[in-house]
Design a protein around this motif. Structure first.
Motif, PDB file in Angstrom:
ATOM      1  N   GLN A  97      44.526  24.378  32.422  1.00  0.00           N
ATOM      2  CA  GLN A  97      45.605  24.438  31.441  1.00  0.00           C
ATOM      3  C   GLN A  97      45.510  23.313  30.395  1.00  0.00           C
ATOM      4  O   GLN A  97      46.503  22.667  30.088  1.00  0.00           O
ATOM      5  CB  GLN A  97      46.961  24.381  32.153  1.00  0.00           C
ATOM      6  N   PHE A  98      44.333  23.084  29.864  1.00  0.00           N
ATOM      7  CA  PHE A  98      44.167  22.127  28.769  1.00  0.00           C
ATOM      8  C   PHE A  98      44.656  22.771  27.480  1.00  0.00           C
ATOM      9  O   PHE A  98      44.630  23.998  27.346  1.00  0.00           O
ATOM     10  CB  PHE A  98      42.686  21.769  28.563  1.00  0.00           C
ATOM     11  N   SER A  99      45.039  21.944  26.521  1.00  0.00           N
ATOM     12  CA  SER A  99      45.336  22.490  25.193  1.00  0.00           C
ATOM     13  C   SER A  99      44.029  23.036  24.613  1.00  0.00           C
ATOM     14  O   SER A  99      42.935  22.651  25.024  1.00  0.00           O
ATOM     15  CB  SER A  99      45.907  21.407  24.281  1.00  0.00           C
ATOM     16  N   ILE A 100      44.159  23.933  23.659  1.00  0.00           N
ATOM     17  CA  ILE A 100      42.975  24.516  23.024  1.00  0.00           C
ATOM     18  C   ILE A 100      42.102  23.424  22.409  1.00  0.00           C
ATOM     19  O   ILE A 100      40.879  23.471  22.489  1.00  0.00           O
ATOM     20  CB  ILE A 100      43.402  25.550  21.944  1.00  0.00           C
ATOM     21  N   MET A 101      42.721  22.414  21.811  1.00  0.00           N
ATOM     22  CA  MET A 101      41.963  21.346  21.164  1.00  0.00           C
ATOM     23  C   MET A 101      41.101  20.590  22.180  1.00  0.00           C
ATOM     24  O   MET A 101      39.926  20.308  21.915  1.00  0.00           O
ATOM     25  CB  MET A 101      42.907  20.369  20.447  1.00  0.00           C
ATOM     26  N   LEU A 102      41.654  20.271  23.332  1.00  0.00           N
ATOM     27  CA  LEU A 102      40.885  19.550  24.347  1.00  0.00           C
ATOM     28  C   LEU A 102      39.829  20.459  24.963  1.00  0.00           C
ATOM     29  O   LEU A 102      38.672  20.054  25.141  1.00  0.00           O
ATOM     30  CB  LEU A 102      41.807  18.999  25.432  1.00  0.00           C
ATOM     31  N   LYS A 103      40.228  21.668  25.287  1.00  0.00           N
ATOM     32  CA  LYS A 103      39.314  22.628  25.903  1.00  0.00           C
ATOM     33  C   LYS A 103      38.109  22.872  24.994  1.00  0.00           C
ATOM     34  O   LYS A 103      36.956  22.855  25.449  1.00  0.00           O
ATOM     35  CB  LYS A 103      40.061  23.932  26.157  1.00  0.00           C
ATOM     36  N   ALA A 104      38.360  23.087  23.710  1.00  0.00           N
ATOM     37  CA  ALA A 104      37.281  23.361  22.764  1.00  0.00           C
ATOM     38  C   ALA A 104      36.316  22.179  22.651  1.00  0.00           C
ATOM     39  O   ALA A 104      35.095  22.373  22.619  1.00  0.00           O
ATOM     40  CB  ALA A 104      37.862  23.702  21.395  1.00  0.00           C
ATOM     41  N   GLN A 105      36.844  20.966  22.615  1.00  0.00           N
ATOM     42  CA  GLN A 105      35.966  19.799  22.496  1.00  0.00           C
ATOM     43  C   GLN A 105      35.114  19.593  23.752  1.00  0.00           C
ATOM     44  O   GLN A 105      33.942  19.247  23.666  1.00  0.00           O
ATOM     45  CB  GLN A 105      36.776  18.551  22.171  1.00  0.00           C
ATOM     46  N   GLY A 159      31.661  10.501  27.961  1.00  0.00           N
ATOM     47  CA  GLY A 159      32.291   9.213  27.707  1.00  0.00           C
ATOM     48  C   GLY A 159      32.615   9.030  26.236  1.00  0.00           C
ATOM     49  O   GLY A 159      32.361   7.985  25.649  1.00  0.00           O
ATOM     50  N   LYS A 160      33.157  10.075  25.651  1.00  0.00           N
ATOM     51  CA  LYS A 160      33.472  10.098  24.218  1.00  0.00           C
ATOM     52  C   LYS A 160      34.955  10.385  24.048  1.00  0.00           C
ATOM     53  O   LYS A 160      35.545  11.115  24.845  1.00  0.00           O
ATOM     54  CB  LYS A 160      32.665  11.208  23.538  1.00  0.00           C
ATOM     55  N   PRO A 161      35.557   9.878  22.997  1.00  0.00           N
ATOM     56  CA  PRO A 161      36.985  10.144  22.788  1.00  0.00           C
ATOM     57  C   PRO A 161      37.234  11.549  22.235  1.00  0.00           C
ATOM     58  O   PRO A 161      36.395  12.107  21.528  1.00  0.00           O
ATOM     59  CB  PRO A 161      37.398   9.091  21.761  1.00  0.00           C
ATOM     60  N   PHE A 162      38.378  12.096  22.589  1.00  0.00           N
ATOM     61  CA  PHE A 162      38.839  13.317  21.938  1.00  0.00           C
ATOM     62  C   PHE A 162      39.248  12.966  20.517  1.00  0.00           C
ATOM     63  O   PHE A 162      39.668  11.836  20.242  1.00  0.00           O
ATOM     64  CB  PHE A 162      40.060  13.891  22.672  1.00  0.00           C
ATOM     65  N   LEU A 163      39.122  13.929  19.617  1.00  0.00           N
ATOM     66  CA  LEU A 163      39.485  13.731  18.211  1.00  0.00           C
ATOM     67  C   LEU A 163      40.615  14.671  17.833  1.00  0.00           C
ATOM     68  O   LEU A 163      40.691  15.805  18.321  1.00  0.00           O
ATOM     69  CB  LEU A 163      38.279  13.998  17.308  1.00  0.00           C
ATOM     70  N   ASN A 164      41.489  14.191  16.934  1.00  0.00           N
ATOM     71  CA  ASN A 164      42.528  15.074  16.421  1.00  0.00           C
ATOM     72  C   ASN A 164      41.957  15.901  15.274  1.00  0.00           C
ATOM     73  O   ASN A 164      40.761  15.804  14.959  1.00  0.00           O
ATOM     74  CB  ASN A 164      43.784  14.280  16.017  1.00  0.00           C
TER      75      ASN A 164
END
Length: 103
Positions: free
Chosen positions: A78-86, A6-11
């Protein structure tokens, strides 16, 4: 163990991702929606229950084998690397906390 997404993704600047309405994009909602519409997952009934729990509460109670199934799903999705990594980082942190708790 408790998997809390329940946490936001970060840029890359460390700022919270926001949707077109200016609301936070939560890890739990992205993963739950992906689980709910996936065409092929290990144990579809269980994954659907996890999707509902993540969407409603932002977290689920899960054992190590099911955590691995979710990890496998994320790695193949098929998530972006940024989302997948987080997402994977949060799962790894959950596993580390669980190990420390047992010591």
């Amino acid at each position: 163990m408790k998997l809390n997404l329940g946490k936001p993704f970060l840029n890359l600047k460390g700022e919270e991702f926001q949707d077109e309405k200016g609301e936070k994009v939560l890890m739990s909602e992205v993963l739950s929606n992906s689980l709910a519409v996936a065409k092929a997952v290990e144990d579809p009934l269980k994954m659907y229950e996890f999707a509902k729990g993540l969407y409603k509460d932002g977290f689920i109670e899960i054992d190590k084998s099911d955590l691995q199934k979710i990890k496998n799903f994320i790695e193949k999705e098929q998530f972006s690397i940024m989302l997948k990594a987080q997402l994977l980082e949060e799962i790894n942190n959950t596993e580390i906390r669980e190990i420390k708790k047992k010591k």
